[in-house]
Design a protein around this motif. Structure first.
Motif, PDB file in Angstrom:
ATOM      1  N   GLY A  45      46.997  16.645  50.268  1.00  0.00           N
ATOM      2  CA  GLY A  45      46.813  18.084  50.341  1.00  0.00           C
ATOM      3  C   GLY A  45      45.550  18.574  49.677  1.00  0.00           C
ATOM      4  N   GLY A  46      44.882  17.700  48.951  1.00  0.00           N
ATOM      5  CA  GLY A  46      43.671  18.077  48.244  1.00  0.00           C
ATOM      6  C   GLY A  46      42.439  18.045  49.132  1.00  0.00           C
ATOM      7  N   SER A  47      41.298  18.290  48.495  1.00  0.00           N
ATOM      8  CA  SER A  47      40.025  18.369  49.213  1.00  0.00           C
ATOM      9  C   SER A  47      38.968  17.515  48.532  1.00  0.00           C
ATOM     10  CB  SER A  47      39.533  19.821  49.260  1.00  0.00           C
ATOM     11  OG  SER A  47      40.435  20.651  49.949  1.00  0.00           O
ATOM     12  N   LEU A  48      38.022  17.066  49.322  1.00  0.00           N
ATOM     13  CA  LEU A  48      36.837  16.371  48.836  1.00  0.00           C
ATOM     14  C   LEU A  48      35.666  16.773  49.705  1.00  0.00           C
ATOM     15  CD1 LEU A  48      37.806  12.623  48.137  1.00  0.00           C
ATOM     16  CD2 LEU A  48      37.044  14.306  46.443  1.00  0.00           C
ATOM     17  N   ARG A  49      34.475  16.717  49.112  1.00  0.00           N
ATOM     18  CA  ARG A  49      33.259  16.979  49.873  1.00  0.00           C
ATOM     19  C   ARG A  49      32.338  15.788  49.723  1.00  0.00           C
ATOM     20  NH1 ARG A  49      28.254  21.019  48.680  1.00  0.00           N
ATOM     21  NH2 ARG A  49      27.827  21.739  50.812  1.00  0.00           N
ATOM     22  N   LEU A  50      32.034  15.160  50.861  1.00  0.00           N
ATOM     23  CA  LEU A  50      31.111  14.031  50.874  1.00  0.00           C
ATOM     24  C   LEU A  50      29.708  14.529  51.208  1.00  0.00           C
ATOM     25  CD1 LEU A  50      33.192  11.371  52.853  1.00  0.00           C
ATOM     26  CD2 LEU A  50      33.219  11.884  50.410  1.00  0.00           C
ATOM     27  N   ALA A  51      28.727  13.856  50.654  1.00  0.00           N
ATOM     28  CA  ALA A  51      27.334  14.186  50.931  1.00  0.00           C
ATOM     29  C   ALA A  51      26.596  12.953  51.407  1.00  0.00           C
ATOM     30  CB  ALA A  51      26.667  14.749  49.686  1.00  0.00           C
ATOM     31  N   CYS A  52      25.610  13.173  52.251  1.00  0.00           N
ATOM     32  CA  CYS A  52      24.788  12.080  52.773  1.00  0.00           C
ATOM     33  C   CYS A  52      23.347  12.553  52.800  1.00  0.00           C
ATOM     34  CB  CYS A  52      25.252  11.695  54.172  1.00  0.00           C
ATOM     35  SG  CYS A  52      24.148  10.554  55.037  1.00  0.00           S
ATOM     36  N   ALA A  53      22.468  11.733  52.260  1.00  0.00           N
ATOM     37  CA  ALA A  53      21.048  12.071  52.259  1.00  0.00           C
ATOM     38  C   ALA A  53      20.258  10.918  52.846  1.00  0.00           C
ATOM     39  CB  ALA A  53      20.575  12.361  50.845  1.00  0.00           C
ATOM     40  N   ALA A  54      19.358  11.246  53.749  1.00  0.00           N
ATOM     41  CA  ALA A  54      18.483  10.249  54.359  1.00  0.00           C
ATOM     42  C   ALA A  54      17.063  10.454  53.851  1.00  0.00           C
ATOM     43  CB  ALA A  54      18.523  10.371  55.874  1.00  0.00           C
ATOM     44  N   SER A  55      16.372   9.351  53.612  1.00  0.00           N
ATOM     45  CA  SER A  55      14.991   9.425  53.147  1.00  0.00           C
ATOM     46  C   SER A  55      14.197   8.267  53.735  1.00  0.00           C
ATOM     47  CB  SER A  55      14.936   9.387  51.617  1.00  0.00           C
ATOM     48  OG  SER A  55      15.486   8.185  51.130  1.00  0.00           O
ATOM     49  N   GLY A  56      12.886   8.385  53.652  1.00  0.00           N
ATOM     50  CA  GLY A  56      12.027   7.317  54.160  1.00  0.00           C
ATOM     51  C   GLY A  56      11.223   7.769  55.363  1.00  0.00           C
ATOM     52  N   SER A  57      10.946   6.826  56.248  1.00  0.00           N
ATOM     53  CA  SER A  57      10.099   7.086  57.416  1.00  0.00           C
ATOM     54  C   SER A  57      10.925   7.719  58.533  1.00  0.00           C
ATOM     55  CB  SER A  57       9.458   5.780  57.889  1.00  0.00           C
ATOM     56  OG  SER A  57       8.709   5.187  56.853  1.00  0.00           O
ATOM     57  N   ILE A  58      11.129   9.020  58.414  1.00  0.00           N
ATOM     58  CA  ILE A  58      11.950   9.740  59.384  1.00  0.00           C
ATOM     59  C   ILE A  58      11.058  10.628  60.226  1.00  0.00           C
ATOM     60  CG2 ILE A  58      13.840  11.361  59.708  1.00  0.00           C
ATOM     61  CD1 ILE A  58      14.917  10.468  56.993  1.00  0.00           C
ATOM     62  N   SER A  59      10.936  10.296  61.503  1.00  0.00           N
ATOM     63  CA  SER A  59      10.123  11.112  62.404  1.00  0.00           C
ATOM     64  C   SER A  59      10.910  12.327  62.850  1.00  0.00           C
ATOM     65  CB  SER A  59       9.699  10.276  63.608  1.00  0.00           C
ATOM     66  OG  SER A  59      10.850   9.734  64.248  1.00  0.00           O
ATOM     67  N   SER A  60      12.103  12.092  63.314  1.00  0.00           N
ATOM     68  CA  SER A  60      12.949  13.168  63.807  1.00  0.00           C
ATOM     69  C   SER A  60      14.390  12.672  63.774  1.00  0.00           C
ATOM     70  CB  SER A  60      12.558  13.555  65.234  1.00  0.00           C
ATOM     71  OG  SER A  60      13.436  14.524  65.752  1.00  0.00           O
ATOM     72  N   ILE A  61      15.285  13.489  63.260  1.00  0.00           N
ATOM     73  CA  ILE A  61      16.693  13.107  63.227  1.00  0.00           C
ATOM     74  C   ILE A  61      17.386  13.615  64.484  1.00  0.00           C
ATOM     75  CG2 ILE A  61      18.895  13.419  62.053  1.00  0.00           C
ATOM     76  CD1 ILE A  61      17.451  13.345  59.424  1.00  0.00           C
ATOM     77  N   TYR A  62      17.914  12.691  65.255  1.00  0.00           N
ATOM     78  CA  TYR A  62      18.609  13.042  66.497  1.00  0.00           C
ATOM     79  C   TYR A  62      20.030  13.510  66.211  1.00  0.00           C
ATOM     80  CZ  TYR A  62      20.508  12.407  71.205  1.00  0.00           C
ATOM     81  OH  TYR A  62      21.108  12.604  72.409  1.00  0.00           O
ATOM     82  N   ALA A  63      20.685  12.829  65.274  1.00  0.00           N
ATOM     83  CA  ALA A  63      22.068  13.174  64.933  1.00  0.00           C
ATOM     84  C   ALA A  63      22.433  12.527  63.609  1.00  0.00           C
ATOM     85  CB  ALA A  63      23.039  12.702  66.013  1.00  0.00           C
ATOM     86  N   MET A  64      23.423  13.111  62.964  1.00  0.00           N
ATOM     87  CA  MET A  64      24.004  12.516  61.766  1.00  0.00           C
ATOM     88  C   MET A  64      25.512  12.570  61.933  1.00  0.00           C
ATOM     89  SD  MET A  64      21.531  14.096  58.775  1.00  0.00           S
ATOM     90  CE  MET A  64      21.977  12.920  57.505  1.00  0.00           C
ATOM     91  N   GLY A  65      26.181  11.528  61.483  1.00  0.00           N
ATOM     92  CA  GLY A  65      27.616  11.486  61.684  1.00  0.00           C
ATOM     93  C   GLY A  65      28.334  10.803  60.550  1.00  0.00           C
TER      94      GLY A  65
END
Length: 121
Positions: free
Chosen positions: A15-35
């Motif tokens: 019944g509780g909650s959590l919040r996950l985070a995701c960070a991308a770094s490096g040679s990123i030209s364009s992000i098409y999607a994150m999942g």
């Protein structure tokens, strides 16, 4: 090269909650999607897609989490969050972030190391 780092996992009661985070770094030209995917403890089960956000900010969800989980993008376009509410014991799994880089073709996907979420009383 692209680095993907997840954070925010932990132990939570049903019944509780959590919040996950995701960070991308490096040679990123364009992000098409994150999942967000998860791998249950049973090794026979596959890693399943839970939620994804596209470059145009459109989202889609697996039926198992629709209405409970929300994916969103941070102020920095290379970050994404997964707000998880009304957690159930069956949500226990290792949660992985996938980043798909590129425009249309070719696309390259990168994965984080995973973060453990345990739902238990």
């Amino acid at each position: 090269q692209v680095q993907v780092v997840e954070s925010g996992g932990g132990l939570v009661q049903p019944g509780g909650s959590l919040r996950l985070a995701c960070a991308a770094s490096g040679s990123i030209s364009s992000i098409y999607a994150m999942g967000w995917y998860r791998q249950p403890p049973d090794p026979e089960k596959e890693r399943d897609l839970l939620a994804a956000i596209m470059s145009d900010d459109s989202t889609n969800y697996a039926d198992s989490v629709k209405g409970r989980f929300t994916i969103s993008r941070g102020d920095a376009k290379n970050t994404v969050y997964l707000q998880m509410n009304s957690l159930k014991p069956e949500d226990t799994a290792v949660y992985y972030c996938q980043v798909v880089v590129g425009t249309l073709s070719p696309l390259y996907d990168y994965w984080g190391q995973g973060t453990q979420v345990t739902v238990s009383s």
